[in-house]
Design an enzyme around this catalytic site. Structure first.
Site, PDB file in Angstrom:
ATOM      1  N   LYS A  96      15.944  88.372  68.486  1.00  0.00           N
ATOM      2  CA  LYS A  96      14.635  87.568  68.692  1.00  0.00           C
ATOM      3  C   LYS A  96      15.252  86.039  68.687  1.00  0.00           C
ATOM      4  CE  LYS A  96      11.105  89.768  65.864  1.00  0.00           C
ATOM      5  NZ  LYS A  96      10.236  89.795  64.721  1.00  0.00           N
ATOM      6  N   ASP A 133       4.455  86.279  66.061  1.00  0.00           N
ATOM      7  CA  ASP A 133       4.836  86.545  64.719  1.00  0.00           C
ATOM      8  C   ASP A 133       4.351  85.813  63.671  1.00  0.00           C
ATOM      9  OD1 ASP A 133       6.179  89.292  64.739  1.00  0.00           O
ATOM     10  OD2 ASP A 133       8.228  88.205  64.952  1.00  0.00           O
TER      11      ASP A 133
END
Ligand SMILES: NC(=O)c1ccc[n+]([C@@H]2O[C@H](COP(=O)([O-])OP(=O)(O)OC[C@H]3O[C@@H](n4cnc5c(N)ncnc54)[C@H](OP(=O)(O)O)[C@@H]3O)[C@@H](O)[C@H]2O)c1
Length: 310
Positions: A96, A133
């Site tokens: 990420k 997220d």
């Protein structure tokens, strides 16, 4: 390839023996997928493919495993997605943060968080990184009516997911935040970045072995490490990242969702704390990614049902 058969998928995918889609792949099928080090147990495969089916979209979501220890592999995978006309991808552990320099543009939210979990590839081949997220995590807490203002929080981990959680909580004006990470420098970096964006937010970094010391009452404890995940082994053999008993005034969230009730959540429930699984966040972040790729309203109810059946 005319259709995706169960045997065409790596064994151990979400749903085990069941195929994640029985749709026919055509010459026009639009492709998205999941880039990660080990994507065999990800429920995102089922989630997105069920969503495409329920809306009758000729799209497919594929597992895209990338060697985690070869720095060239991620760059090659990203170039390959662009070259093959992918529409986008989700990005998971451990990429990420590493994917950011490989993209052409980062949304302001993902830039601030310092982690990308969703990539959209425009018609011109431009790669845009975003983060769903953070909003996904906060939306799930809201859906579960967890009050955040002023609540002390403990964040276990300082990787991509922890960054999204920390920024989301700071935006919602949570109380004092404690960050504990195995590698303390990574937690220090996150603390410094939070201080830049939220100067009035109290953030303390504590060494990993001291993570459960001196807790304020009523804390929200969030596991953002893979400890407790199926297939993950720790050097000590511990399968929960939390070393002591919970108390009934605490709210415990485990982002790990495989197994659904992790050893940490089972212990929290046994001690009378409120325990929330990672499924809620998974659905919320997936719905946002889905909408970003397809420009369609995500079928959230079907997505959640697909997970409950998986
Ligand atoms: N439910 C959801 O929707 C959702 C969304 C996002 C992520 N997740 C889950 O969250 C977890 C973390 O994902 P990520 O993308 O943040 O990964 P990441 O960027 O690779 O970060 C992993 C974090 O876990 C720590 N860690 C790894 N192994 C550990 C161990 N044995 N003991 C203690 N700490 C350990 C790492 O510490 P170091 O810095 O020391 O390496 C790092 O802080 C994964 O299980 C992922 O599946 C769930």
């Amino acid at each position: 390839m005319d259709s995706l058969s169960p045997s065409g998928w790596p064994c151990g995918c979400a749903g085990e023996e069941r195929p994640v889609t029985d749709r026919i792949i055509t010459g026009h099928t639009r492709i998205v997928g999941l880039l990660g080090g080990d994507v065999r147990f990800s429920l995102s495969l089922r989630l997105h493919n069920e969503a495409f089916t329920s809306l009758g979209l000729d799209w497919v979501y594929l597992p895209l495993p990338v060697k985690p220890h070869d720095p060239r592999s991620l760059a090659e995978a990203v170039r390959g997605m662009r070259a093959m006309g992918f529409v986008g991808a989700n990005v998971t552990m451990p990429f990420k943060e590493a994917i950011i320099p490989l993209l052409d543009e980062i949304t302001p939210a993902a830039q601030r968080i310092g982690a990308v979990n969703t990539v959209r590839i425009g018609k011109s081949g431009r790669l845009i990184g975003g983060n769903t997220d953070s909003v996904g995590f906060i939306s799930d807490l809201s859906a579960n009516e967890v009050s955040l203002t002023g609540r002390p929080v403990v964040i276990l981990g300082a990787g991509g997911a922890a960054r999204a959680v920390a920024f989301g909580l700071a935006e919602r004006r949570c109380g004092p935040m404690l960050i504990a990470n195995r590698t303390s420098q990574r937690a220090d970096r996150l603390q410094a970045e939070l201080a830049t964006h939220f100067p009035s937010q109290k953030v303390t970094v504590t060494p990993w072995p001291l993570r459960a010391d001196n807790l304020a009452p009523g804390a929200l404890i969030v596991n953002c490490t893979p400890v407790g995940m199926r297939g993950v082994r720790t050097p000590t053999g511990a399968d929960s990242p939390w070393p002591i008993r919970f108390t009934p005034d605490q709210v415990v969230v485990d982002l790990v969702y495989s197994p659904l009730v992790t050893p940490m959540l089972a212990a929290a429930r046994a001690d009378g704390a409120r325990a929330l699984t990672g499924l809620g966040m998974l659905v919320q972040q997936a719905a946002l990614s889905f909408a970003w790729w397809t420009d369609e309203a995500p079928p959230v109810r079907q997505m959640r049902a697909a997970l409950e059946e998986a």
